[in-house]
Design a protein around this motif. Structure first.
Motif, PDB file in Angstrom:
ATOM      1  N   SER A  35       3.710   1.266  -1.788  1.00 25.08           N
ATOM      2  CA  SER A  35       4.417   1.197  -3.066  1.00 25.08           C
ATOM      3  C   SER A  35       4.139   2.421  -3.916  1.00 25.08           C
ATOM      4  O   SER A  35       3.009   2.907  -3.972  1.00 25.08           O
ATOM      5  CB  SER A  35       3.974  -0.032  -3.857  1.00 25.08           C
ATOM      6  OG  SER A  35       4.640  -1.161  -3.398  1.00 25.08           O
ATOM      7  N   VAL A  56       9.071   3.655  -3.257  1.00 24.63           N
ATOM      8  CA  VAL A  56       8.790   2.401  -2.551  1.00 24.63           C
ATOM      9  C   VAL A  56       8.559   1.293  -3.581  1.00 24.63           C
ATOM     10  O   VAL A  56       7.677   1.415  -4.445  1.00 24.63           O
ATOM     11  CB  VAL A  56       7.560   2.534  -1.637  1.00 24.63           C
ATOM     12  CG1 VAL A  56       7.285   1.213  -0.918  1.00 24.63           C
ATOM     13  CG2 VAL A  56       7.741   3.668  -0.636  1.00 24.63           C
ATOM     14  N   GLY A  87      13.992  -2.460   3.333  1.00 25.67           N
ATOM     15  CA  GLY A  87      13.079  -2.180   2.235  1.00 25.67           C
ATOM     16  C   GLY A  87      13.893  -1.820   1.001  1.00 25.67           C
ATOM     17  O   GLY A  87      14.989  -1.264   1.097  1.00 25.67           O
ATOM     18  N   GLY A  89      10.192  -5.671  -1.031  1.00 26.46           N
ATOM     19  CA  GLY A  89      10.971  -6.168   0.096  1.00 26.46           C
ATOM     20  C   GLY A  89      10.412  -7.516   0.502  1.00 26.46           C
ATOM     21  O   GLY A  89       9.325  -7.903   0.071  1.00 26.46           O
ATOM     22  N   GLY A 142       0.813  -1.214   0.000  1.00 27.10           N
ATOM     23  CA  GLY A 142       0.000   0.000   0.000  1.00 27.10           C
ATOM     24  C   GLY A 142       0.845   1.261   0.000  1.00 27.10           C
ATOM     25  O   GLY A 142       0.348   2.343  -0.303  1.00 27.10           O
TER      26      GLY A 142
HETATM   27  C1  4AZ Z   1       4.508  -4.115  -1.242  1.00 22.05           C
HETATM   28  O1  4AZ Z   1       4.026  -5.239  -1.255  1.00 22.05           O
HETATM   29  C2  4AZ Z   1       5.700  -3.846  -0.419  1.00 22.05           C
HETATM   30  N1  4AZ Z   1       9.085  -3.570   3.219  1.00 22.05           N
HETATM   31  C3  4AZ Z   1       6.227  -2.570  -0.362  1.00 22.05           C
HETATM   32  C4  4AZ Z   1       7.340  -2.323   0.409  1.00 22.05           C
HETATM   33  C5  4AZ Z   1       7.934  -3.338   1.096  1.00 22.05           C
HETATM   34  C6  4AZ Z   1       7.425  -4.617   1.052  1.00 22.05           C
HETATM   35  C7  4AZ Z   1       6.314  -4.874   0.280  1.00 22.05           C
HETATM   36  C8  4AZ Z   1       9.148  -3.043   1.908  1.00 22.05           C
HETATM   37  O2  4AZ Z   1       4.000  -3.229  -1.901  1.00 22.05           O
END
Ligand code: 4AZ
Length: 245
Positions: A194, A213, A226, A216, A192
């Motif tokens: 991202s 973002v 991240g 990760g 969310g």
């Molecule tokens: C995701 O799924 C996501 N911890 C974004 C950032 C991170 C992990 C997953 C970083 O959008």
């Protein structure tokens, strides 16, 4: 996905029970603290690169071309609160050559400009160090799946490619990706968040975007940073792409 998920992890102090926003390492952003922050209707974050162009992640969009199906919400920390500015998209430009491995950036053209400050992007590696701010409306815990109605913020230190590879190995595309995180965990972006920006102050005291973002392994796990798109690497490609929108 969308906003900055300031993942809390499961180890909440008892005092958190009484706190209004019990997020480890995160805190609510103040109204207008990050006026360039945008929430996108597909569940991603973004930042105003121009008043009518949002910079987000390639994995948040489905390709390039005319697209009126995305709504950008700006001007508020509370997505349900009054005063939200909502503008639809007209076009999407996904990073040329994006194939799910690096190059995780995209531009969304808006139907009209949003009268808020833009966030400048890093054009060289000078600011790829130090402590970064992350912000977003994403999940507050790994696998929470809910996101936050309130914009949350946190700080995460830079992690070198060498240290980041201790966890990710060759999955990290060094040069296209930059890592950040607290070694002990408990503070991170999550699903969310991202597409949202990772940013810091430049030498003149202005916010500058150094990351997007991206991905990760889980969220806020100890020794698992991240991973963010390294904005400086793509700064000229982003500028060139924006000029075509
Ligand atoms: C995701 O799924 C996501 N911890 C974004 C950032 C991170 C992990 C997953 C970083 O959008």
């Amino acid at each position: 996905m969308g906003a900055v998920a300031l993942a809390a992890g499961s180890l909440q102090p008892l005092t958190a029970l009484a706190a209004p926003v019990p997020i480890i390492g995160g805190a609510p952003a103040a109204q207008n603290e990050f006026p360039f922050m945008v929430s996108l209707s597909m569940g991603c974050g973004g930042a105003l690169y121009k008043k009518n162009i949002v910079l987000t992640a390639a994995h948040c969009v489905e390709g390039s071309g005319n697209n009126t199906g995305i709504t950008a919400t700006a001007g508020v920390v509370d997505l349900d609160g009054p005063g939200a500015i909502k503008v639809k998209s007209t076009k999407v430009l996904q990073a040329p050559g994006y194939d799910g491995d690096g190059k995780d950036w995209a531009l969304i053209k808006l139907a009209r400009p949003i009268d808020k400050p833009t966030l400048k992007i890093a054009t060289n590696t000078r600011y790829n160090r130090g402590t970064f701010t992350i912000a977003g409306w994403g999940d507050t815990q790994e696998n929470a799946g809910t996101g936050s109605n309130q914009l949350l913020k946190a700080k995460v230190p830079f992690v070198s490619d060498r240290r980041c590879k201790r966890h990710y190995g060759s999955r990290l595309t060094a040069g296209q990706e930059i890592c950040a995180g607290v070694p002990r965990g408990g503070v991170d972006t999550c699903q969310g968040d991202s597409g949202g920006p990772m940013f810091r102050k430049d030498d003149s005291g202005a916010w500058i975007q150094v990351g997007i973002v991206s991905w990760g392994d889980g969220c806020a796990r100890p020794l698992v940073p991240g991973v963010y798109t390294e904005v400086s690497t793509f700064a000229s490609a982003i500028a060139r792409a924006a000029a075509t929108l």
